[in-house]
Design a protein around this motif. Structure first.
Motif, PDB file in Angstrom:
ATOM      1  N   SER A   1       2.704   6.673  18.892  1.00  0.00           N
ATOM      2  CA  SER A   1       1.245   6.498  18.981  1.00  0.00           C
ATOM      3  C   SER A   1       0.597   6.666  17.607  1.00  0.00           C
ATOM      4  N   ALA A   2       1.157   7.543  16.774  1.00  0.00           N
ATOM      5  CA  ALA A   2       0.610   7.707  15.422  1.00  0.00           C
ATOM      6  C   ALA A   2       0.787   6.424  14.624  1.00  0.00           C
TER       7      ALA A   2
ATOM      8  N   ARG B   1       4.052   5.791   2.519  1.00  0.00           N
ATOM      9  CA  ARG B   1       4.362   7.213   2.632  1.00  0.00           C
ATOM     10  C   ARG B   1       4.201   7.685   4.072  1.00  0.00           C
ATOM     11  N   PHE B   2       3.220   7.109   4.771  1.00  0.00           N
ATOM     12  CA  PHE B   2       3.033   7.487   6.170  1.00  0.00           C
ATOM     13  C   PHE B   2       4.168   6.929   7.032  1.00  0.00           C
TER      14      PHE B   2
ATOM     15  N   ASP C   1       0.178   4.430   0.087  1.00  0.00           N
ATOM     16  CA  ASP C   1      -0.193   5.463   1.059  1.00  0.00           C
ATOM     17  C   ASP C   1       0.325   5.097   2.450  1.00  0.00           C
ATOM     18  N   PHE C   2       0.219   3.805   2.766  1.00  0.00           N
ATOM     19  CA  PHE C   2       0.766   3.340   4.039  1.00  0.00           C
ATOM     20  C   PHE C   2       2.273   3.596   4.107  1.00  0.00           C
TER      21      PHE C   2
ATOM     22  N   ASN D   1       0.841  -1.200   0.000  1.00  0.00           N
ATOM     23  CA  ASN D   1       0.000   0.000   0.000  1.00  0.00           C
ATOM     24  C   ASN D   1       0.884   1.261   0.000  1.00  0.00           C
TER      25      ASN D   1
ATOM     26  N   ALA E   1       6.774   8.859   9.507  1.00  0.00           N
ATOM     27  CA  ALA E   1       6.240   8.927  10.870  1.00  0.00           C
ATOM     28  C   ALA E   1       7.378   8.850  11.885  1.00  0.00           C
TER      29      ALA E   1
ATOM     30  N   GLU F   1      -5.791   1.037  12.156  1.00  0.00           N
ATOM     31  CA  GLU F   1      -6.667   1.325  11.012  1.00  0.00           C
ATOM     32  C   GLU F   1      -6.499   0.305   9.905  1.00  0.00           C
ATOM     33  N   MET F   2      -5.267  -0.189   9.770  1.00  0.00           N
ATOM     34  CA  MET F   2      -4.936  -1.091   8.674  1.00  0.00           C
ATOM     35  C   MET F   2      -5.072  -2.557   9.064  1.00  0.00           C
TER      36      MET F   2
ATOM     37  N   GLU G   1      -1.719   3.845  15.862  1.00  0.00           N
ATOM     38  CA  GLU G   1      -3.081   4.146  15.392  1.00  0.00           C
ATOM     39  C   GLU G   1      -3.260   3.740  13.934  1.00  0.00           C
ATOM     40  N   LEU G   2      -2.243   4.048  13.118  1.00  0.00           N
ATOM     41  CA  LEU G   2      -2.363   3.698  11.701  1.00  0.00           C
ATOM     42  C   LEU G   2      -2.407   2.179  11.524  1.00  0.00           C
TER      43      LEU G   2
END
Lengths: 153, 94
Positions: free
Chosen positions: A141-142, A132-133, A129-130, A127, A137, A149-150, A145-146
């Motif tokens: 904690s971010a 890139r995050f 987009d994943f 993925n 990052a 979500e995934m 959280e991601l």
């Protein structure tokens, strides 16, 4: 299963290592520091992880690596996630440096869970987009959280 | 089914790096302080869920991008105000 793996994950948002071997040592140490494995088990686990890498790099491309081991010293399957902004030389399939290391430590009898975790990570790795995050990052904690979500619902 | 009031605004990203990991996370954290639903889109494109980190990452919004925000819910105006302030402040980045 994946949700528990994420809750229990040890996250190193900024690896200090600059080589693949050092990163594996650093992540195994992080697992011991977080009491996910015993200090005495660091050495056999490192050796098993190195042996797996010698058998073929777990760098699956796009800056992601998935060093993994099943071992009797492990009681609960654990994800140890390390991020390197600068990237690590990893002999990955596409030759690119690795920014994100998903180390999976699994008990010997957890074959099905282990495979499910590896499949999940390979879905994440595909993925864009994943990636890139996770590659920019810096906040634990971010990242957690991601990952939640995934996680498969 | 009751119709929730809908509120909209437009913001332009001022921060140097656009919505990379940290600002995307801050944006979603701010949105999630409110009960209203949030849809975000680039002009003319499909909206994403503004309360999801992956949703925001899918926008691939860079410096100077314009985003349309639509909030559905009673606290929509407060949500949009908080997000406008976050974006206008450049996510405290520079």
């Amino acid at each position: 299963m994946i949700a528990a793996l994420i809750d229990n994950a040890v996250i190193v948002p900024s690896l200090s290592s600059t080589t693949k071997d050092d990163a594996i040592v650093e992540l195994v140490q992080a697992a011991a520091d977080a009491n996910r494995i015993k200090a005495a088990h660091r050495k056999p686990l490192r050796e098993a992880l190195f042996a797996r890498e010698a058998n073929g790099s777990t760098g699956i491309g796009n800056g992601i690596a998935v060093p993994h081991v099943k071992a009797k010293q492990i009681t609960t399957m654990t994800l140890v996630l390390g991020c390197s902004a600068d990237g690590l030389p990893y002999q990955a399939v596409d030759g690119r440096d690795v920014q994100t290391v998903f180390m999976i430590l699994a008990p010997e009898n957890a074959a099905e869970d282990h495979l499910q975790a590896l499949r999940w990570v390979s879905t994440l790795a595909r993925n864009a987009d994943f990636r890139r995050f996770i590659q920019t990052a810096t906040d634990e904690s971010a990242i957690r959280e991601l990952l939640h979500e995934m996680s498969p619902s | 089914m009751s119709e929730a009031p809908s509120h909209a605004t437009t913001v332009t990203l001022q921060n140097r790096n656009g919505l990379h990991a940290r600002p995307a996370h801050l944006f979603v954290q701010t949105a999630n302080r409110f009960a209203a639903e949030l849809k975000v889109n680039r002009p003319g494109e499909e909206p994403v869920n503004g309360k999801s980190i992956m949703g925001i990452m899918m926008l691939a919004a860079e410096h100077g991008s314009t985003l349309e925000l639509v909030a559905d819910g009673d606290d929509g105006p407060e949500m949009l105000k908080a997000l406008e302030e976050l974006v206008a402040g450049g996510f405290d980045e520079d």
